[in-house]
Every structure is written in structure tokens, then in C-alpha cells.
Design an enzyme around this catalytic site. Structure first.
Site, PDB file in Angstrom:
ATOM      1  N   VAL A 185     -62.517  84.583  21.785  1.00 49.08           N
ATOM      2  CA  VAL A 185     -61.086  84.866  21.839  1.00 49.08           C
ATOM      3  C   VAL A 185     -60.767  85.778  20.659  1.00 49.08           C
ATOM      4  O   VAL A 185     -60.991  85.427  19.510  1.00 49.08           O
ATOM      5  CB  VAL A 185     -60.264  83.567  21.736  1.00 49.08           C
ATOM      6  CG1 VAL A 185     -58.784  83.880  21.739  1.00 49.08           C
ATOM      7  CG2 VAL A 185     -60.615  82.639  22.879  1.00 49.08           C
ATOM      8  N   LEU A 186     -60.261  86.949  20.952  1.00 48.06           N
ATOM      9  CA  LEU A 186     -59.929  87.840  19.839  1.00 48.06           C
ATOM     10  C   LEU A 186     -58.716  88.697  20.173  1.00 48.06           C
ATOM     11  O   LEU A 186     -58.502  89.065  21.328  1.00 48.06           O
ATOM     12  CB  LEU A 186     -61.130  88.718  19.449  1.00 48.06           C
ATOM     13  CG  LEU A 186     -61.633  89.827  20.357  1.00 48.06           C
ATOM     14  CD1 LEU A 186     -62.511  90.776  19.567  1.00 48.06           C
ATOM     15  CD2 LEU A 186     -62.454  89.272  21.498  1.00 48.06           C
ATOM     16  N   GLN A 194     -48.019  87.299  17.301  1.00 41.92           N
ATOM     17  CA  GLN A 194     -46.936  87.450  18.281  1.00 41.92           C
ATOM     18  C   GLN A 194     -47.060  86.463  19.431  1.00 41.92           C
ATOM     19  O   GLN A 194     -46.307  86.533  20.380  1.00 41.92           O
ATOM     20  CB  GLN A 194     -46.972  88.849  18.898  1.00 41.92           C
ATOM     21  CG  GLN A 194     -46.629  89.955  17.944  1.00 41.92           C
ATOM     22  CD  GLN A 194     -46.760  91.298  18.635  1.00 41.92           C
ATOM     23  OE1 GLN A 194     -46.609  91.393  19.850  1.00 41.92           O
ATOM     24  NE2 GLN A 194     -47.052  92.328  17.881  1.00 41.92           N
ATOM     25  N   LEU A 196     -49.766  86.383  21.316  1.00 39.66           N
ATOM     26  CA  LEU A 196     -50.595  86.972  22.366  1.00 39.66           C
ATOM     27  C   LEU A 196     -51.862  86.160  22.573  1.00 39.66           C
ATOM     28  O   LEU A 196     -52.305  85.937  23.708  1.00 39.66           O
ATOM     29  CB  LEU A 196     -50.946  88.418  22.002  1.00 39.66           C
ATOM     30  CG  LEU A 196     -49.769  89.374  21.986  1.00 39.66           C
ATOM     31  CD1 LEU A 196     -50.209  90.737  21.461  1.00 39.66           C
ATOM     32  CD2 LEU A 196     -49.187  89.526  23.378  1.00 39.66           C
ATOM     33  N   SER A 222     -63.446  77.525  11.370  1.00 44.37           N
ATOM     34  CA  SER A 222     -62.572  76.636  10.609  1.00 44.37           C
ATOM     35  C   SER A 222     -61.149  77.179  10.496  1.00 44.37           C
ATOM     36  O   SER A 222     -60.194  76.415  10.522  1.00 44.37           O
ATOM     37  CB  SER A 222     -63.151  76.387   9.216  1.00 44.37           C
ATOM     38  OG  SER A 222     -63.652  77.597   8.678  1.00 44.37           O
ATOM     39  N   TYR A 228     -55.877  76.274  17.797  1.00 43.46           N
ATOM     40  CA  TYR A 228     -56.223  75.601  19.041  1.00 43.46           C
ATOM     41  C   TYR A 228     -55.594  74.229  19.135  1.00 43.46           C
ATOM     42  O   TYR A 228     -55.302  73.733  20.227  1.00 43.46           O
ATOM     43  CB  TYR A 228     -57.748  75.508  19.193  1.00 43.46           C
ATOM     44  CG  TYR A 228     -58.367  76.841  19.495  1.00 43.46           C
ATOM     45  CD1 TYR A 228     -59.131  77.507  18.550  1.00 43.46           C
ATOM     46  CD2 TYR A 228     -58.164  77.458  20.720  1.00 43.46           C
ATOM     47  CE1 TYR A 228     -59.675  78.741  18.812  1.00 43.46           C
ATOM     48  CE2 TYR A 228     -58.699  78.689  20.991  1.00 43.46           C
ATOM     49  CZ  TYR A 228     -59.461  79.328  20.039  1.00 43.46           C
ATOM     50  OH  TYR A 228     -59.988  80.556  20.292  1.00 43.46           O
TER      51      TYR A 228
END
Lengths: 249, 284
Positions: A185-186, A194, A196, A222, A228
Site C-alpha cells: 500500500v503506497l 488526505q 487517499l 511499525s 491500519y
């Protein structure tokens, strides 16, 4: 059941062009028992259709001779399975008008059509180590779902120049039934903060849960554990931890 | 799918399904031996007749061919091992038994797994468990024809997926490029502590590393951790935290909270946020 292995036609190995793979139950059986015994056996084992994608040699010969036989030689992939693939979506997530009149749209896409070079550049921006491009491409192709964010900038006036830029991605691998793992996830650092990334991951989760895929896991660095947690993930739930393989030489 | 016209009248569709093909290209006979460790409890004389003696060698067949797996047999194996596909399983009774795995979903999972490893053993080595889980009778052609035992005595064939019973299983999901995850490694209780589980995991790892995938993960609960540690797995060197989606209800009041059941948990499906078209409105 004899199967014709056609991959040797395209391989560049030194083996002969055509090779018959004797996919017999026990290789010694072929010598000891007559062929019709194999036939009866293959009919018995046809309970599970999902793996009968290769035509049995004897079945195809039989089906050629017997009229109106109901033996289905080829098992096409069931339509139910086709429907279970996530349908690609694309829509505008955010639209902003800049002071100079240019319009910037942020598009969400789940088609998985990502240019690996763009992705490599994005990974460099967030500071991730470089990975071989071929592997990246294979990983994207074989992921269950790849969600991506693009920024499209339309300059004012009638120039019509549109600049499309990859600014975020998330992907998940799954067995389409029970388990899924979210990887990679990037979001471009210039667009972070924002919501996103949150939108990306939420879309993935929604797509997975709608298919009743209940075990959604991921391995978080970390500094993103809190991110999450806000999305509904729990660290080490009920003592479940992930372990990784270490080669021992 | 590639259709190859061989001769007139015979048409064979050769499915070059990239996902699974390379996995079982090597069709060497995969017979291995496992040694039963000495049991701590004393064995009565009647049991000795039934059980293979401690220290005896038990032959088993390990296969990576998906065609060797019968989903019904596999469902029985899941039940015999009391293994659930859900990480937070539903317990059907107080004894800790989990609900049986959905065979339709199991079929889908099997067809989309990158690596499938199954272990077979001859039925005569299998001993019924104390808690009366009936292991399904072998459905080999021998027993159907009714001459199974006779043939086995006259001409003992080596164990194969077709005359053996499924005793172990393991599967992995991969993206064939960077990562892989191992799931559902199981061996029936009477065959544990013989090295079969380790063999399964080693085979899965070997198949993945032969395709240049070295980032192999395995989700494990407390009792599985020691097992995976013995197989060469450890905590992540980068120190990443394992997280799973467990949100059941939202703290904010949402009108339409849809959930889906995953074992005993009801996971909240994130609500759809309206994609906006107007300017300067950001989502979430």
C-alpha cells in the site's frame, strides 16, 4: 489418463519437441492392467470437475466414436467462477480546482492496468527498495485485486493536455474463498494525509468482504500500525502472528 | 486455452494454465518414509497388533499435483484435524470442534491456490482416533471392485494417491512474483510428530523458491508457531506487525451497517462513500 503436454512445444529446452507425459495413477499399473481398467477408474474419479481441465486421452477418443454421449470431454470454467472476479471500476474520487484554473481529478481505478515503470518511480518516491520489474509485473498480474489512484491534471484553456500520474496503489492476493493478504500500500508523499490511502484500503476490504473472503491480513511496518488500526485492523488478534521463511544454507 | 488439432476427429484442448502447470511438471514418484516416534504411553498388547510399532517406518506419498486431491476427502481431512478455514472459527459444541468447511468454497480455494501439497498413506497404517472420527474409506478402484484386499496381499503396490488415503495437506497462495502465503497445513492426529508436516512445508517452500519467490509468509496461531519455527520460519526481520481485519461495528452511527460472517465474527463491510463530482470536496 494420458495427457498431452504441449508446453514443451514452446520451451527452449533441449528435450524433444513433443513429449507424452504419462500421467498414470501408478506407472506400473499401465503394464499390469488392461487399458479399459484405466477408463473405469477415470470415470470414478470424475467427481471433482474443477481439475478436469485437460481432456483425458481415452475420453476424447471415446467421445469421437460414441454418438450422443453425455461425456463432457472438456470442462469449461464454470460461469460462476468468472463472475467472482472483481469487476474493474474507475471513478473520480476527488476533484479540485486550482487557483490557476486547472482542474485536478483523482481517479480511483481497480483495473490493475498499471505501468510498472510508473510504479517503480512511485516506490522510489516513498523510499522503498527496488525490486525487479519482471517480478513486479508478474505480481500485479496475479494479484486478486489491484487498486490504484491516478491524478489527472487538466490545464486551463483549450490546450487539452492531460497529465495522468500514478499516485497510489494497493494490492491484495487471495484464494478467492477464505484468505487474503494486502501487500504494497503506497501513496505519493505529496498526496498523503488526505485520506487517499484509507480510501484505497477500504475499497480493497469492501471488495474482499463482498466475496465473503473473511481472513484479511497484512504485515504493517511499525509507523503505519496506527493507520491500519484506524481502518479496523487489529495487531496479533488472538495471538495470531505471521512468520517468514529464512533460508538456511 | 490453446486448442491443438491433432488429427481429424480427435480434438484435444490443452489448457496451458500457467498457474498450476509448472508446479507439477516433475512427475517423479514421491515416496518417502516416516518413522513413528516412541509413544510415551505404554501400549497394550491388543493395541500393538493394530498399531504399527513405535519406531516402524511408514511409507507415504507426497504429491504436488492438484488432480490428486479429492475435495470430499479433503473436507474429511479438515474435520479429522479439526481445522477451520476461518481464523476465528465457530465452535459447534463445547468440545472445541469447529464447523465443517464449506465444500463449495473449498473447491474455489483449491483452484486458486498456487501450490497444493497432499500426502497419502496406505489405509492399513491408519489407526482410528479415540474420539471416533471416522476416516473415510478409501475410494480406490480396488475396493470398488471388491478385490482390494486380495490384490494388496498378492501384489503389494507402493502407496500412491489412488490406493492411499489423504493424511496430510498444505497449500500456498502466491502472486508468482514477489510474495506467497502458506495456509492450512494439516496432518491427521495419528500421523503427527513423524515429520510429515515439515515435509509438506519444505515441499511448499521448495516449489516457491524454485520460482524465485523468497518472501514466504505463514499466519500461525500460538500452537502452530513452534511447528513453523522448526520448519525454518521466524519473525520478520523488518519487524513488521501482523494485522488482521476484525472490525465488527463502527463507532460512529451508520445507517446501513452491513456485515459478513467469517467464522464466529461478523466483519463490518466499509460503507460506500459517495464519489464526489463537485470541486473541493474531499472524501473521508
Amino acid at each position: 489418463m494420458l495427457t498431452f503436454n504441449a508446453t514443451s512445444l514452446s520451451s527452449s529446452s533441449s528435450s524433444p519437441v513433443v513429449s507424452f507425459d504419462f500421467n498414470c495413477p501408478v506407472s506400473s499399473q499401465l503394464l499390469l492392467f488392461p487399458c479399459k481398467f484405466n477408463n473405469r477408474y477415470t470415470r470414478v474419479s470424475r467427481n471433482y470437475k474443477i481439475f478436469q481441465l485437460k481432456a483425458g486421452f481415452w475420453e476424447s477418443i471415446k467421445s469421437g466414436f460414441v454418438k450422443n454421449n453425455t461425456t463432457q470431454v472438456i470442462e469449461p470454467p464454470s460461469p460462476l467462477e468468472r463472475d467472482e472476479e472483481p469487476l474493474p471500476q474507475e471513478f473520480v474520487l476527488v476533484e479540485k480546482t486550482e487557483p490557476d484554473g486547472a482542474i485536478e481529478q483523482i481517479i480511483f481505478s481497480s483495473g490493475g492496468d498499471i505501468d510498472v515503470y510508473d510504479l517503480q518511480a512511485l516506490c522510489d518516491k516513498v523510499g522503498w527498495p527496488r525490486r525487479p520489474l519482471a517480478k513486479l509485473a508478474a505480481a500485479l498480474k496475479n494479484s486478486y485485486m489491484v487498486a490504484s489512484l491516478y491524478s489527472i491534471r487538466k490545464s486551463p484553456g483549450s490546450e487539452g493536455g492531460e497529465k495522468k500520474k500514478l499516485i497510489g496503489m494497493a494490492r491484495a492476493t487471495s484464494d478467492h474463498a477464505f484468505n487474503a493478504t494486502i501487500w504494497d500500500v503506497l501513496v505519493d508523499p505529496g498526496y498523503q494525509g488526505q485520506g487517499l490511502g484509507k480510501a484505497l484500503v477500504e475499497k480493497l476490504i469492501r471488495a474482499l468482504l463482498q466475496r465473503d473472503i473473511g481472513n484479511i491480513s497484512l504485515f504493517a511496518d511499525s509507523q503505519v500500525v496506527e493507520f491500519y488500526q484506524n481502518l479496523g485492523f487489529e495487531a496479533d488478534p488472538e495471538g495470531i502472528k505471521g512468520m517468514f521463511w529464512y533460508p538456511r544454507y | 486455452m490453446v486448442a491443438v488439432e491433432v488429427t481429424a476427429g480427435i480434438r484435444m484442448h490443452v489448457n496451458i494454465e500457467q498457474r498450476m502447470l509448472e508446479g507439477y511438471r516433475s512427475k517423479s514418484m514421491e515416496l518417502k518414509w516416516a518413522r513413528r516416534r516412541n509413544s510415551k504411553n505404554s501400549i497394550t498388547s491388543e493395541e500393538k497388533l493394530l498399531r504399527p510399532t513405535a519406531g516402524a517406518l511408514v511409507p507415504f506419498y507426497i504429491s504436488t499435483d492438484p488432480k490428486h486431491i479429492n475435495p470430499d476427502e479433503l473436507q474429511n481431512l479438515y474435520a479429522a484435524c479439526n481445522h477451520s478455514c476461518y481464523r476465528f472459527p465457530n465452535h459447534v459444541d463445547d468440545g472445541g470442534r469447529v464447523e465443517p468447511v464449506d465444500i463449495h468454497k473449498l473447491r474455489i480455494a483449491l483452484s486458486h491456490s498456487s501450490v497444493l501439497v497432499s500426502v497419502f498413506c496406505k489405509p492399513r497404517y491408519i489407526v482410528e482416533d479415540n474420539d471416533d472420527i471416522a476416516i473415510s474409506t478409501t475410494n480406490s478402484p480396488f475396493s470398488i471392485m471388491g478385490v482390494g484386499n486380495f490384490l494388496q496381499r498378492v501384489m503389494p503396490l507402493p502407496v500412491s494417491p489412488f490406493n492411499g488415503q489423504l493424511v496430510g495437506f498444505g497449500r500456498a497462495i502466491s502472486d508468482y512474483g514477489l510474495t506467497a502465503s502458506i495456509y492450512d497445513v494439516m496432518v491427521i492426529p495419528s500421523f503427527r510428530r513423524m515429520g510429515i508436516g515439515q515435509t509438506i512445508v519444505k515441499r511448499i517452500v521448495r516449489m516457491l523458491t524454485s520460482r524465485d519467490i523468497y518472501d514466504i509468509a505463514a499466519l500461525c496461531s500460538d500452537n502452530e508457531r513452534l511447528f513453523f519455527k522448526a520448519c525454518g520460519f521466524g519473525d520478520d526481520i523488518l519487524g513488521s506487525t501482523t494485522m488482521m481485519y476484525t472490525r465488527s461495528t463502527s463507532t460512529t452511527y451508520e445507517v446501513d451497517q452491513r456485515t459478513t460472517r467469517a467464522g464466529r465474527r461478523f466483519l463490518l463491510i466499509p460503507p460506500v462513500r459517495e464519489p464526489c463530482g463537485s470541486s473541493q470536496k474531499t472524501v473521508s
